[in-house]
Scaffold this motif. Structure first.
Motif, short mmCIF file in Angstrom:
data_model
loop_
_atom_site.label_atom_id
_atom_site.label_comp_id
_atom_site.label_asym_id
_atom_site.label_seq_id
_atom_site.Cartn_x
_atom_site.Cartn_y
_atom_site.Cartn_z
N ALA A 256 17.08 -47.97 -2.60
CA ALA A 256 15.77 -48.07 -1.95
C ALA A 256 15.93 -48.32 -0.47
N PHE A 257 16.87 -49.19 -0.10
CA PHE A 257 17.14 -49.46 1.31
C PHE A 257 17.63 -48.20 2.02
N HIS A 258 18.57 -47.50 1.40
CA HIS A 258 19.15 -46.30 2.01
C HIS A 258 18.08 -45.25 2.25
N ALA A 259 17.22 -45.02 1.27
CA ALA A 259 16.17 -44.01 1.41
C ALA A 259 15.17 -44.39 2.50
N VAL B 143 8.47 -49.22 9.42
CA VAL B 143 9.54 -50.18 9.22
C VAL B 143 10.68 -49.79 10.16
N VAL B 144 11.26 -50.79 10.81
CA VAL B 144 12.32 -50.56 11.78
C VAL B 144 13.52 -51.40 11.38
N LEU B 145 14.70 -50.79 11.39
CA LEU B 145 15.90 -51.52 11.04
C LEU B 145 16.16 -52.65 12.02
N THR B 146 16.50 -53.82 11.49
CA THR B 146 16.99 -54.89 12.35
C THR B 146 18.43 -54.55 12.76
N GLU B 147 19.00 -55.36 13.61
CA GLU B 147 20.39 -55.12 14.01
C GLU B 147 21.31 -55.18 12.80
N ALA B 148 21.07 -56.16 11.92
CA ALA B 148 21.88 -56.28 10.71
C ALA B 148 21.65 -55.09 9.79
N GLY B 149 20.38 -54.65 9.70
CA GLY B 149 20.07 -53.50 8.85
C GLY B 149 20.73 -52.23 9.34
N ALA B 150 20.74 -52.04 10.68
CA ALA B 150 21.38 -50.85 11.25
C ALA B 150 22.88 -50.84 10.97
N ARG B 151 23.52 -52.03 11.10
CA ARG B 151 24.96 -52.11 10.80
C ARG B 151 25.22 -51.80 9.34
N TYR B 152 24.38 -52.33 8.46
CA TYR B 152 24.56 -52.14 7.02
C TYR B 152 24.37 -50.66 6.66
N PHE B 153 23.34 -50.01 7.23
CA PHE B 153 23.10 -48.59 6.95
C PHE B 153 24.28 -47.74 7.41
N ASP B 154 24.82 -48.05 8.58
CA ASP B 154 25.95 -47.29 9.10
C ASP B 154 27.16 -47.43 8.18
N MET B 155 27.34 -48.63 7.60
CA MET B 155 28.50 -48.87 6.73
C MET B 155 28.37 -48.18 5.38
N ILE B 156 27.13 -48.09 4.83
CA ILE B 156 26.99 -47.56 3.47
C ILE B 156 26.53 -46.12 3.41
N HIS B 157 26.07 -45.56 4.54
CA HIS B 157 25.43 -44.24 4.51
C HIS B 157 26.33 -43.18 3.86
N ASP B 158 27.55 -43.05 4.36
CA ASP B 158 28.44 -42.01 3.83
C ASP B 158 28.76 -42.24 2.36
N GLU B 159 28.94 -43.51 1.98
CA GLU B 159 29.30 -43.80 0.59
C GLU B 159 28.15 -43.49 -0.36
N VAL B 160 26.93 -43.83 0.03
CA VAL B 160 25.77 -43.52 -0.81
C VAL B 160 25.62 -42.01 -0.96
N GLU B 161 25.84 -41.28 0.14
CA GLU B 161 25.75 -39.82 0.07
C GLU B 161 26.81 -39.27 -0.88
N LYS B 162 28.01 -39.85 -0.87
CA LYS B 162 29.07 -39.42 -1.78
C LYS B 162 28.66 -39.66 -3.23
N ILE B 163 28.03 -40.82 -3.47
CA ILE B 163 27.59 -41.14 -4.83
C ILE B 163 26.53 -40.13 -5.29
N GLU B 164 25.58 -39.82 -4.39
CA GLU B 164 24.53 -38.86 -4.74
C GLU B 164 25.13 -37.48 -5.04
N LEU B 165 26.08 -37.06 -4.21
CA LEU B 165 26.69 -35.75 -4.41
C LEU B 165 27.52 -35.70 -5.69
N ALA B 166 28.27 -36.77 -5.95
CA ALA B 166 29.07 -36.83 -7.17
C ALA B 166 28.19 -36.79 -8.41
N THR B 167 27.06 -37.48 -8.35
CA THR B 167 26.13 -37.50 -9.48
C THR B 167 25.54 -36.13 -9.73
#
Length: 292
Positions: A10-13, A57-81
Motif C-alpha cells: 500500500a505504501f509503495h503504490a 500525500v507527500v513523502l516525508t524525508e524518511a518516506g522518500a528514503r524508504y521508497f528509494d530502498m524498496i522500490h526496485d525490490e517491490v517491482e521484482k516481487i511484482e514481476l516474479a509473481t
C-alpha cells in the motif's frame, strides 16, 4: 513482529502514484484501506512516511528514503509473481522526455526499441517539468536545457547544429544572403538554448528595425509552421531531421554561419544507472542519435 507486507505494498503504490485514490485503484481496495495500511506500516517502523496536504500525500524525508530502498525490490516481487502466474517477465520503464524531442525523434522510431526490448513496458511522460525523484516514479529523463543539474547524474546526448529553415515553397535553398534574413517572418522556439538573437550576433548583423516574429513554446510547433510556409525557423538539425531529409525544410541562407547548442541530456539519480532497463534505453537512444 511479522513484516506487514500488505502495508508495504500500500505504501509503495501510494508513493509511486502520489495519491491514495490512485493507489487504491491499482491494488483494488478502498482509499480508507490504503490509509489504514499506511498507518500500520508507520507504526511498525516508528516514523511518519507521508505528510498529508489537503487531498494530496507527500513523502516525508524518511518516506522518500524508504521508497528509494524498496522500490526496485517491490517491482521484482511484482514481476516474479506475474511470471509465475503465466505472464511474461515485464519490466516497466518510466521515461520523461521533452515534448518536441518525444514527438519528432522518439515516437517515429519507438517500434525499434519495442522490438529490441520486448520485455520492457515503456511509459513515456512528455513534459519539460523536472521530476521530484523522491516521490515520482521516473526512471530516466531526456532533459532539455544547458546541463549539469545538481542532485542528478547528467550526460550530454548530442551537439545540435542550429539552422535557419523554411519550406522550399517559401524560399529556395541557398537563395538568401544572411543580411536579408531580418526582412522575413521569423519563427521562434522560445525554449531553445540558442535563439535568433544568437544567430544575428554570430552573423554580424545589427537589428535596426522591428522583426516580424511568431513565437512558440514547443519546437515541433515551430517546425510545422515552417513546413507550412509560415516563415524562417531557427531549429536543431536533430529535432528537424525528418523534415530536412525529406526535403520539406531547407536552409535558404547561402552564407549561413555555424551555431551549435548542447541541450539534450540524459538525467537521473546515479543509483538508477544500475537498472538494466535504464541502461537499455540509454544504449538505444544513443544509437538512434549517432548518425544525425
Amino acid at each position: 513482529m511479522a513484516l506487514p507486507l500488505r502495508a508495504i505494498m500500500a505504501f509503495h503504490a501510494t508513493a509511486r502514484t502520489g495519491s491514495m485514490i490512485q493507489a487504491s485503484q491499482a491494488i483494488g481496495v478502498t482509499p480508507s484501506a490504503i490509509s489504514q495500511q499506511i498507518q500500520i506500516l508507520e507504526n511498525h517502523v516508528g516514523t511518519r512516511l507521508f505528510s498529508r496536504e489537503s487531498r494530496n500525500v507527500v513523502l516525508t524525508e524518511a518516506g522518500a528514503r524508504y521508497f528509494d530502498m524498496i522500490h526496485d525490490e517491490v517491482e521484482k516481487i511484482e514481476l516474479a509473481t506475474e511470471h509465475l502466474r503465466g505472464h511474461n517477465s515485464i519490466s516497466v520503464l518510466n521515461v520523461r522526455i521533452s515534448p518536441s524531442f518525444a514527438t519528432k525523434c522518439v515516437i517515429p522510431r519507438i517500434t525499434e526499441f519495442l522490438a529490441s526490448y520486448p520485455n520492457i513496458e515503456l511509459r513515456i511522460n512528455a513534459t519539460n517539468e523536472l521530476p521530484d525523484y523522491s516521490r515520482e516514479n521516473i526512471d530516466l529523463e531526456i532533459r532539455h536545457g544547458e546541463g549539469y543539474w545538481s542532485g542528478v547524474y547528467s550526460e550530454k546526448l548530442i551537439d545540435e547544429r542550429m539552422i535557419p529553415l523554411c519550406s522550399p515553397g517559401f524560399l529556395d535553398e541557398c537563395s538568401l544572403s544572411r543580411f536579408e534574413v531580418k526582412d522575413y517572418a521569423l519563427i521562434y522556439s522560445v525554449k531553445n538554448v540558442k535563439q535568433w538573437k544568437d544567430w544575428f550576433k554570430v552573423a554580424g548583423i545589427d537589428i535596426d528595425k522591428p522583426l516580424k516574429r511568431t513565437l512558440f513554446d514547443r519546437a515541433y510547433m515551430s517546425i510545422e509552421t515552417a513546413v507550412n510556409g509560415g516563415g524562417l525557423a531557427f531549429e536543431s538539425h536533430v529535432i528537424a531531421a525528418r523534415e530536412i531529409s525529406e526535403g520539406t525544410l531547407i536552409c535558404p541562407v547561402k552564407d549561413n554561419p555555424e551555431i551549435w547548442q548542447s541541450s539534450l541530456w540524459i538525467a537521473c539519480p546515479e543509483s538508477h544507472l544500475s537498472r538494466h532497463k535504464v541502461q537499455s534505453f540509454i544504449v538505444w537512444i544513443k544509437s538512434l542519435l549517432k548518425d544525425l
